[in-house]
Design an enzyme around this catalytic site. Structure first.
Site, mmCIF file in Angstrom:
data_model
loop_
_atom_site.group_PDB
_atom_site.id
_atom_site.type_symbol
_atom_site.label_atom_id
_atom_site.label_comp_id
_atom_site.label_asym_id
_atom_site.label_seq_id
_atom_site.Cartn_x
_atom_site.Cartn_y
_atom_site.Cartn_z
ATOM 1 C CB CYS A 99 0.930 7.423 5.472
ATOM 2 S SG CYS A 99 0.818 8.333 5.975
ATOM 3 C CB CYS A 120 -3.207 8.044 3.919
ATOM 4 S SG CYS A 120 -1.318 7.755 3.384
ATOM 5 C CB CYS A 143 3.183 10.443 2.689
ATOM 6 S SG CYS A 143 1.685 8.950 2.402
ATOM 7 C CB CYS A 153 -1.683 11.194 3.288
ATOM 8 S SG CYS A 153 -0.625 10.966 4.645
ATOM 9 C CB CYS A 179 16.718 10.380 8.889
ATOM 10 S SG CYS A 179 16.808 10.070 10.934
#
Length: 139
Positions: free
Chosen positions: A51, A54, A97, A100, A122
């Site tokens: 991510c 984070c 995510c 976060c 996607c």
């Protein structure tokens, strides 16, 4: 069962300070990058995709495939790293995510890509960053 990632909470101002305007638009405001423009659409090196907000590991490169849709496609996330929320209209399922709550994109099932999960995550390239295999111990 995999351990859940640590929860990362920031104010809108804190997110704006650490993300580019485009990253903020996509991760925090649930935007979408234009198809075919993302850095990782045609990228197939070995490593881990994290991510961008984070740094939580999300996807192994071994689960990435060329779907031809214009965005990076994965058939499976790392255990516990990704949350799924059906869109209000029921047509798509948003993926975020787990640490976060950053918007990654959407997951689709049953499209016939022939991968082990019959899913296509996607993902916006702007939502992820890449760590090469030699610096990663998860592969």
């Amino acid at each position: 069962m995999a351990a859940s990632p640590l929860v990362v909470q920031k104010t809108e101002e804190e997110w704006r300070a650490v993300l580019s305007p485009e990253q903020f638009r996509i991760l925090r405001q649930k935007g979408t990058e234009k198809p075919g423009t993302g850095e990782y659409d045609k990228f197939f090196e070995e490593g881990i995709f994290d991510c961008v907000g984070c740094k939580t590991p999300l996807y192994k490169s071994t689960t990435k495939f060329d779907s031809g849709c214009g965005w990076p496609a994965f058939f499976e996330g790392l255990p516990g790293a990704i949350n799924r929320t059906p869109d209000p209209d029921g047509r798509r399922t948003e993926i975020t995510c787990a640490a976060c709550d950053g918007h990654l994109g959407h997951v689709f099932k049953g499209e016939g890509y022939g991968n082990p999960t019959d899913e296509r995550h996607c993902v916006n390239s702007v939502s992820i960053s890449f760590n090469p295999a030699k610096s990663s111990s998860i592969i």
